[in-house]
Design an enzyme around this catalytic site. Structure first.
Site, PDB file in Angstrom:
ATOM      1  CB  SER A 148      -0.941  -0.009   1.275  1.00  0.00           C
ATOM      2  OG  SER A 148      -1.695  -1.229   1.252  1.00  0.00           O
ATOM      3  CD  GLU A 172      -3.605 -11.137   2.759  1.00  0.00           C
ATOM      4  OE1 GLU A 172      -3.373 -10.457   3.612  1.00  0.00           O
ATOM      5  OE2 GLU A 172      -3.727 -10.995   1.734  1.00  0.00           O
ATOM      6  CB  SER A 185     -12.470  -2.189   1.734  1.00  0.00           C
ATOM      7  OG  SER A 185     -12.715  -1.728   0.281  1.00  0.00           O
TER       8      SER A 185
HETATM    9  C1  LIG Z   1      -4.951  -3.008  10.178  1.00  0.00           C
HETATM   10  C2  LIG Z   1      -4.249  -2.846   8.808  1.00  0.00           C
HETATM   11  C3  LIG Z   1      -3.031  -3.789   8.408  1.00  0.00           C
HETATM   12  C4  LIG Z   1      -2.550  -3.307   7.183  1.00  0.00           C
HETATM   13  N1  LIG Z   1      -1.259  -3.642   6.842  1.00  0.00           N
HETATM   14  C5  LIG Z   1      -0.810  -3.518   5.566  1.00  0.00           C
HETATM   15  C6  LIG Z   1       0.454  -4.090   5.281  1.00  0.00           C
HETATM   16  O1  LIG Z   1       1.031  -4.900   6.040  1.00  0.00           O
HETATM   17  N2  LIG Z   1       0.972  -3.754   4.136  1.00  0.00           N
HETATM   18  C7  LIG Z   1       0.165  -3.028   3.189  1.00  0.00           C
HETATM   19  O2  LIG Z   1       0.779  -2.912   2.009  1.00  0.00           O
HETATM   20  N3  LIG Z   1      -0.934  -2.492   3.419  1.00  0.00           N
HETATM   21  C8  LIG Z   1      -1.545  -2.893   4.588  1.00  0.00           C
HETATM   22  N4  LIG Z   1      -2.823  -2.481   5.014  1.00  0.00           N
HETATM   23  C9  LIG Z   1      -3.511  -1.460   3.941  1.00  0.00           C
HETATM   24  C10 LIG Z   1      -4.784  -2.048   3.609  1.00  0.00           C
HETATM   25  O3  LIG Z   1      -4.339  -3.073   2.562  1.00  0.00           O
HETATM   26  C11 LIG Z   1      -5.252  -0.988   3.047  1.00  0.00           C
HETATM   27  O4  LIG Z   1      -5.890  -0.096   4.006  1.00  0.00           O
HETATM   28  C12 LIG Z   1      -6.651  -1.321   1.997  1.00  0.00           C
HETATM   29  O5  LIG Z   1      -6.355  -1.947   0.877  1.00  0.00           O
HETATM   30  C13 LIG Z   1      -7.575  -0.009   1.478  1.00  0.00           C
HETATM   31  O6  LIG Z   1      -6.657   0.852   1.119  1.00  0.00           O
HETATM   32  P1  LIG Z   1      -6.734   2.498   1.600  1.00  0.00           P
HETATM   33  O7  LIG Z   1      -6.624   2.426   2.906  1.00  0.00           O
HETATM   34  O8  LIG Z   1      -5.807   3.149   0.688  1.00  0.00           O
HETATM   35  O9  LIG Z   1      -8.456   2.901   1.333  1.00  0.00           O
HETATM   36  P2  LIG Z   1      -8.614   3.498  -0.121  1.00  0.00           P
HETATM   37  O10 LIG Z   1      -8.454   2.591  -1.196  1.00  0.00           O
HETATM   38  O11 LIG Z   1      -8.377   5.011  -0.241  1.00  0.00           O
HETATM   39  O12 LIG Z   1     -10.327   3.252   0.035  1.00  0.00           O
HETATM   40  C14 LIG Z   1     -10.972   4.330   0.859  1.00  0.00           C
HETATM   41  C15 LIG Z   1     -12.472   3.762   0.919  1.00  0.00           C
HETATM   42  O13 LIG Z   1     -12.923   3.989  -0.391  1.00  0.00           O
HETATM   43  C16 LIG Z   1     -13.630   2.817  -0.750  1.00  0.00           C
HETATM   44  N5  LIG Z   1     -13.159   2.360  -2.074  1.00  0.00           N
HETATM   45  C17 LIG Z   1     -12.053   2.417  -2.807  1.00  0.00           C
HETATM   46  N6  LIG Z   1     -12.092   2.324  -3.990  1.00  0.00           N
HETATM   47  C18 LIG Z   1     -13.430   1.842  -4.207  1.00  0.00           C
HETATM   48  C19 LIG Z   1     -14.041   1.325  -5.531  1.00  0.00           C
HETATM   49  N7  LIG Z   1     -13.638   1.318  -6.340  1.00  0.00           N
HETATM   50  N8  LIG Z   1     -15.516   1.326  -5.384  1.00  0.00           N
HETATM   51  C20 LIG Z   1     -16.122   1.342  -4.276  1.00  0.00           C
HETATM   52  N9  LIG Z   1     -15.429   1.970  -3.073  1.00  0.00           N
HETATM   53  C21 LIG Z   1     -14.118   2.098  -2.860  1.00  0.00           C
HETATM   54  C22 LIG Z   1     -12.865   1.721   0.053  1.00  0.00           C
HETATM   55  O14 LIG Z   1     -13.655   0.578   0.434  1.00  0.00           O
HETATM   56  C23 LIG Z   1     -12.722   2.648   1.300  1.00  0.00           C
HETATM   57  O15 LIG Z   1     -14.107   2.444   2.221  1.00  0.00           O
HETATM   58  C24 LIG Z   1      -3.180  -2.731   6.278  1.00  0.00           C
HETATM   59  C25 LIG Z   1      -4.622  -1.889   6.755  1.00  0.00           C
HETATM   60  C26 LIG Z   1      -4.813  -2.104   7.964  1.00  0.00           C
HETATM   61  C27 LIG Z   1      -5.963  -1.375   8.206  1.00  0.00           C
END
Ligand SMILES: Cc1cc2nc3c(=O)[nH]c(=O)nc-3n(C[C@H](O)[C@H](O)[C@H](O)COP(=O)(O)OP(=O)(O)OC[C@H]3O[C@@H](n4cnc5c(N)ncnc54)[C@H](O)[C@@H]3O)c2cc1C
Length: 401
Positions: free
Chosen positions: A134, A249, A376
């Site tokens: 990410s 996973e 998500s």
């Molecule tokens: C506890 C925890 C541990 C994690 N550990 C890791 C790790 O070790 N390594 C790593 O690389 N990442 C890690 N992550 C990151 C995780 O993979 C991301 O948080 C996740 O992929 C969502 O991306 P974002 O946070 O950028 O949210 P965004 O992608 O910005 O999304 C924000 C919101 O918009 C919605 N959304 C986005 N796109 C769409 C769409 N096309 N249609 C409808 N809704 C949409 C999402 O559902 C969400 O509600 C971790 C996250 C958490 C919470």
């Protein structure tokens, strides 16, 4: 599907149960229940010692083939191992990302040299791994990765930023997806690189979470370096490797997750019994529903693992993710109802932490993230809509051609 365990499987269950009873004792007994989601910062050194103890007795890489140093257990024996491990309340393993994700990926895509260099140290718990996928602009939309990698003679040089990188602050290595072909877009031109953390060009900054701990980090690359041969798969073909890794996973450890959930539910019921909350018929009803739904989750997990559980594109993995994440989030909400007003106040504060949460408070706060990580809810529904139901693809933004 046949879910009956054979006599051999039951003998194996007795073996691992007996081993855990004998060894999760003495100093190690104090580690019971430590670590895991929301608590992965707990007792790292002590859990490392426990993990190395497991390794010395051949209890790491239990599903890995023997040719790679694993124990070569059958699928159902792996399920038994994880169930018994969770049932014994043994501490969460610290090298989950190396053992469950990177290891199988290296076996599938790595060179012989990469396998020989990294797999033994994952098994021995000598090197810990974190996942650098990410970025601030690439979470759900992972193909928007902007971190750059260029080959400079014998080394890759990386510049960019990762975020939410779990466990990077106590790991030695990162597996990273980076854009290695200038001007490339989306999933093309990415490479899957293995990057050492302990170097000047890598800056790991822990992020403080709602739960008070810091399990994940921002990771900045400023001319960070790694050897030219530490690319997994072909340069530019990293997307394929990165996606294959995500497939691992959904391994057998989901059954352990269900056993862990059952323990949490029992704790909530015990608290409700003790503080009188069970007198409320509506709350009793919600707790009973959670119990029934948990049993359904267990069967869903078993179905996913069984041979006729269906191919990935039947959406089973997305349905399961949606189901368990929302179940767990509801458990957190019910836990707070059970605690009542008392649950609004942290038990204590210390010099290191402004507030220290008890298990139910932490369950409530951490479970808010269940519907975000690992894909998500919205993304899982998009997968089901487009790939399973065949609905029209959602319109893409300008950057998502
Ligand atoms: C506890 C925890 C541990 C994690 N550990 C890791 C790790 O070790 N390594 C790593 O690389 N990442 C890690 N992550 C990151 C995780 O993979 C991301 O948080 C996740 O992929 C969502 O991306 P974002 O946070 O950028 O949210 P965004 O992608 O910005 O999304 C924000 C919101 O918009 C919605 N959304 C986005 N796109 C769409 C769409 N096309 N249609 C409808 N809704 C949409 C999402 O559902 C969400 O509600 C971790 C996250 C958490 C919470």
């Amino acid at each position: 599907m046949d879910l009956g365990y054979s006599d051999e499987d039951e003998a194996f269950r007795a073996e691992i149960r007996g081993w855990l009873e004998e060894h999760l004792a003495g100093d190690f007994a104090a580690l019971k229940g430590l670590g895991g989601p929301g608590k992965d910062h707990e007792a790292i050194e002590e859990r490392l010692a426990w993990n190395r103890h497991l390794a010395e007795h051949g209890w790491t890489g239990v599903g890995w083939p023997k040719e790679h140093g694993g124990r070569g257990l059958t699928l159902w024996q792996q399920v038994i191992f994880h169930e018994e491990y969770a049932r014994a309340n043994a501490p969460a393993r610290v090298n989950h990302l190396g053992e469950e994700l990177l290891g199988p990926t290296l076996m599938a895509f790595g060179t012989k040299e990469q396998q020989e260099r990294f797999l033994p140290k994952i098994l021995a718990v000598e090197e810990l791994w974190a996942q650098g996928y990410s970025e601030p602009g690439a979470g759900s939309d992972l193909a928007n990765v902007q971190t750059k990698a260029r080959l400079d003679n014998s080394e890759w040089v990386l510049d960019g930023q990762k975020v939410w990188t779990s466990n990077a602050h106590f790991s030695q290595w990162l597996f990273v997806i980076a854009r290695s072909e200038p001007g490339s877009e989306r999933h093309r031109g990415l490479s899957f690189l293995l990057v050492p953390i302990d170097q000047e060009g890598v800056d790991v900054r822990p992020i403080e979470q709602l739960t008070g701990g810091s399990e994940f980090n921002e990771v900045f690359f400023t001319q960070a370096r790694t050897a030219a041969d530490l690319v997994v798969g072909e340069p530019g073909d990293g997307w394929r490797v990165a996606m294959a890794l995500l497939g691992f996973e959904r391994g057998v450890s989901v059954l352990a997750q269900v056993v862990g959930f059952a323990r949490e539910l029992r704790t909530v019921v015990d608290v409700a019994r003790d503080n009188g909350a069970l007198d409320d018929p509506v709350l009793r009803d919600r707790l009973a529903s959670l119990d029934v739904e948990l049993e359904v989750l267990r069967w869903q997990a078993l179905r996913g693992l069984s041979a006729d559980g269906g191919a990935d594109d039947d959406g089973a993995a997305s349905v399961f993710k949606l189901a368990w994440a929302n179940w767990h989030k509801r458990l957190g909400e019910v836990a707070m109802e059970v605690r009542g007003l008392d649950g609004l106040v942290a038990a204590e504060s210390t010099a290191d932490a402004p507030y220290v949460l008890d298990d139910l408070q932490r369950l409530f706060l951490f479970s808010r993230s269940d519907t975000i990580y690992g894909g998500s809810d919205e993304i899982q529904r998009n997968i089901l809509a487009e790939r399973v139901l065949g609905l029209p693809r959602e319109p893409k933004g300008a950057s998502q051609k």
